[in-house]
Scaffold this motif. Structure first.
Motif, PDB file in Angstrom:
ATOM      1  N   ILE A   1      -7.620   9.301 -19.646  1.00  0.00           N
ATOM      2  CA  ILE A   1      -6.608   8.239 -19.638  1.00  0.00           C
ATOM      3  C   ILE A   1      -6.961   7.245 -20.737  1.00  0.00           C
ATOM      4  N   LYS A   2      -6.086   7.143 -21.728  1.00  0.00           N
ATOM      5  CA  LYS A   2      -6.313   6.224 -22.839  1.00  0.00           C
ATOM      6  C   LYS A   2      -5.009   5.514 -23.194  1.00  0.00           C
ATOM      7  N   THR A   3      -5.149   4.329 -23.739  1.00  0.00           N
ATOM      8  CA  THR A   3      -3.976   3.613 -24.237  1.00  0.00           C
ATOM      9  C   THR A   3      -3.565   4.248 -25.571  1.00  0.00           C
ATOM     10  N   VAL A   4      -2.448   3.831 -26.106  1.00  0.00           N
ATOM     11  CA  VAL A   4      -2.008   4.365 -27.396  1.00  0.00           C
ATOM     12  C   VAL A   4      -2.981   4.007 -28.516  1.00  0.00           C
ATOM     13  N   ASP A   5      -3.788   2.954 -28.312  1.00  0.00           N
ATOM     14  CA  ASP A   5      -4.777   2.539 -29.308  1.00  0.00           C
ATOM     15  C   ASP A   5      -6.118   3.229 -29.108  1.00  0.00           C
ATOM     16  N   GLY A   6      -6.221   4.121 -28.102  1.00  0.00           N
ATOM     17  CA  GLY A   6      -7.455   4.854 -27.879  1.00  0.00           C
ATOM     18  C   GLY A   6      -8.435   4.197 -26.911  1.00  0.00           C
ATOM     19  N   TRP A   7      -8.062   3.065 -26.333  1.00  0.00           N
ATOM     20  CA  TRP A   7      -8.941   2.392 -25.380  1.00  0.00           C
ATOM     21  C   TRP A   7      -8.882   3.124 -24.045  1.00  0.00           C
ATOM     22  N   PRO A   8      -9.970   3.087 -23.262  1.00  0.00           N
ATOM     23  CA  PRO A   8      -9.917   3.697 -21.928  1.00  0.00           C
ATOM     24  C   PRO A   8      -8.844   3.026 -21.074  1.00  0.00           C
ATOM     25  N   GLY A   9      -8.117   3.828 -20.278  1.00  0.00           N
ATOM     26  CA  GLY A   9      -7.038   3.322 -19.435  1.00  0.00           C
ATOM     27  C   GLY A   9      -7.544   2.677 -18.281  1.00  0.00           C
TER      28      GLY A   9
ATOM     29  N   LEU B   1     -18.357   1.120  -2.583  1.00  0.00           N
ATOM     30  CA  LEU B   1     -19.474   0.191  -2.400  1.00  0.00           C
ATOM     31  C   LEU B   1     -20.035   0.406  -0.995  1.00  0.00           C
ATOM     32  N   PRO B   2     -21.197  -0.155  -0.669  1.00  0.00           N
ATOM     33  CA  PRO B   2     -21.792   0.101   0.647  1.00  0.00           C
ATOM     34  C   PRO B   2     -20.931  -0.312   1.845  1.00  0.00           C
ATOM     35  N   ASP B   3     -20.134  -1.373   1.728  1.00  0.00           N
ATOM     36  CA  ASP B   3     -19.376  -1.876   2.875  1.00  0.00           C
ATOM     37  C   ASP B   3     -17.859  -1.848   2.688  1.00  0.00           C
ATOM     38  N   ARG B   4     -17.393  -1.322   1.567  1.00  0.00           N
ATOM     39  CA  ARG B   4     -15.955  -1.288   1.290  1.00  0.00           C
ATOM     40  C   ARG B   4     -15.662  -0.265   0.202  1.00  0.00           C
ATOM     41  N   LEU B   5     -14.388   0.038   0.091  1.00  0.00           N
ATOM     42  CA  LEU B   5     -13.897   0.925  -0.959  1.00  0.00           C
ATOM     43  C   LEU B   5     -12.737   0.191  -1.617  1.00  0.00           C
ATOM     44  N   TYR B   6     -12.714   0.188  -2.930  1.00  0.00           N
ATOM     45  CA  TYR B   6     -11.588  -0.398  -3.654  1.00  0.00           C
ATOM     46  C   TYR B   6     -10.707   0.729  -4.179  1.00  0.00           C
ATOM     47  N   GLN B   7      -9.396   0.518  -4.120  1.00  0.00           N
ATOM     48  CA  GLN B   7      -8.448   1.388  -4.788  1.00  0.00           C
ATOM     49  C   GLN B   7      -7.857   0.580  -5.928  1.00  0.00           C
ATOM     50  N   GLN B   8      -8.092   1.042  -7.145  1.00  0.00           N
ATOM     51  CA  GLN B   8      -7.532   0.402  -8.341  1.00  0.00           C
ATOM     52  C   GLN B   8      -6.358   1.252  -8.800  1.00  0.00           C
ATOM     53  N   PHE B   9      -5.146   0.723  -8.652  1.00  0.00           N
ATOM     54  CA  PHE B   9      -3.935   1.448  -9.014  1.00  0.00           C
ATOM     55  C   PHE B   9      -3.605   1.198 -10.478  1.00  0.00           C
ATOM     56  N   GLU B  10      -3.435   2.277 -11.247  1.00  0.00           N
ATOM     57  CA  GLU B  10      -3.089   2.119 -12.655  1.00  0.00           C
ATOM     58  C   GLU B  10      -1.732   1.448 -12.795  1.00  0.00           C
ATOM     59  N   TRP B  11      -0.786   1.800 -11.913  1.00  0.00           N
ATOM     60  CA  TRP B  11       0.535   1.178 -11.957  1.00  0.00           C
ATOM     61  C   TRP B  11       0.399  -0.263 -11.492  1.00  0.00           C
ATOM     62  N   GLY B  12       0.558  -1.209 -12.380  1.00  0.00           N
ATOM     63  CA  GLY B  12       0.485  -2.621 -12.040  1.00  0.00           C
ATOM     64  C   GLY B  12      -0.923  -3.156 -11.889  1.00  0.00           C
TER      65      GLY B  12
ATOM     66  N   PRO C   1       0.776  -1.244   0.000  1.00  0.00           N
ATOM     67  CA  PRO C   1       0.000   0.000   0.000  1.00  0.00           C
ATOM     68  C   PRO C   1       0.806   1.293   0.000  1.00  0.00           C
ATOM     69  N   SER C   2       1.816   1.432   0.847  1.00  0.00           N
ATOM     70  CA  SER C   2       2.528   2.716   0.911  1.00  0.00           C
ATOM     71  C   SER C   2       3.264   2.997  -0.396  1.00  0.00           C
ATOM     72  N   ARG C   3       3.901   2.000  -0.945  1.00  0.00           N
ATOM     73  CA  ARG C   3       4.639   2.183  -2.203  1.00  0.00           C
ATOM     74  C   ARG C   3       3.684   2.549  -3.338  1.00  0.00           C
ATOM     75  N   ALA C   4       2.538   1.902  -3.401  1.00  0.00           N
ATOM     76  CA  ALA C   4       1.568   2.195  -4.450  1.00  0.00           C
ATOM     77  C   ALA C   4       1.016   3.609  -4.315  1.00  0.00           C
ATOM     78  N   LEU C   5       0.789   4.039  -3.082  1.00  0.00           N
ATOM     79  CA  LEU C   5       0.229   5.377  -2.868  1.00  0.00           C
ATOM     80  C   LEU C   5       1.228   6.487  -3.161  1.00  0.00           C
ATOM     81  N   ILE C   6       2.512   6.220  -2.989  1.00  0.00           N
ATOM     82  CA  ILE C   6       3.544   7.219  -3.266  1.00  0.00           C
ATOM     83  C   ILE C   6       3.729   7.400  -4.767  1.00  0.00           C
TER      84      ILE C   6
END
Length: 180
Positions: free
Chosen positions: A172-180, A57-68, A42-47
């Motif tokens: 945020i898009k890939t080089v092909d134009g897809w959503p990141g 969501l009602p009972d949790r929160l997800y963090q989706q990191f673009e890096w990895g 977590p700390s490395r990803a957040l930095i």
């Protein structure tokens, strides 16, 4: 590799350089768990400066990191933090609660193979990571972190304030134009 090796002659020749620019582990020694496709913790990803998506969501929160493309779960259902988890995890065990206008996340049980940052600073399984998120404008979320780990560090480590800025859905898009 990032920066000069802590304690090396090269680092001693540059005393003006901030300690944060020193590596805790030598480069190319094969000890970075991320180079073997393990989660970064977590700390490395957040930095890291890449975007993070917050999925509520009602009972949790997800963090989706673009890096990895790491996915972290923050439980918000009122459960207490695990004080002595039986099995350390790459992302640890995270619980979140509100303290006024600040969302406070406490994480315990982070696998000690992860690093605090990309310089290789270590932590023990007893590390407690506290994150404090506060929205300061419509499109700005501020984060302050504190790492407490008396087995490794003599005092708690407090981060500088990191600011997340809201990105437009299509920015945020890939080089092909897809959503990141």
């Amino acid at each position: 590799s990032y920066g000069r090796l802590l304690g090396s002659a090269d680092a001693a020749a540059h005393p003006e350089e901030h300690i944060g620019r020193r590596r805790a582990v030598p480069p190319a020694n094969g000890s970075d768990p991320y180079q073997y496709c393990n989660p970064m913790g977590p700390s490395r990803a957040l930095i890291y400066p890449d975007p993070v998506e917050f999925i509520v969501l009602p009972d949790r929160l997800y963090q989706q990191f673009e890096w990895g493309y790491g996915l972290r779960t923050l439980w918000t259902d009122g459960r207490p933090s695990l004080k002595d988890p039986d099995l350390p995890r790459w992302w640890g065990y995270s619980t979140g609660r509100w303290d006024g206008d600040t969302f406070v996340v406490t994480t315990t049980g982070v696998d000690e193979r992860t690093w605090v940052d990309h310089f290789g600073y270590p932590h023990s399984v007893d590390m407690v990571l506290e994150e404090r998120y506060r929205r300061t404008a419509f499109d700005v979320l501020e984060l302050n972190m504190t790492i407490t780990d008396p087995k490794i560090y003599t005092a708690p480590w407090k981060s500088e304030t990191k600011k997340f800025r809201r990105l437009n859905k299509d920015s945020i898009k890939t080089v092909d134009g897809w959503p990141g």
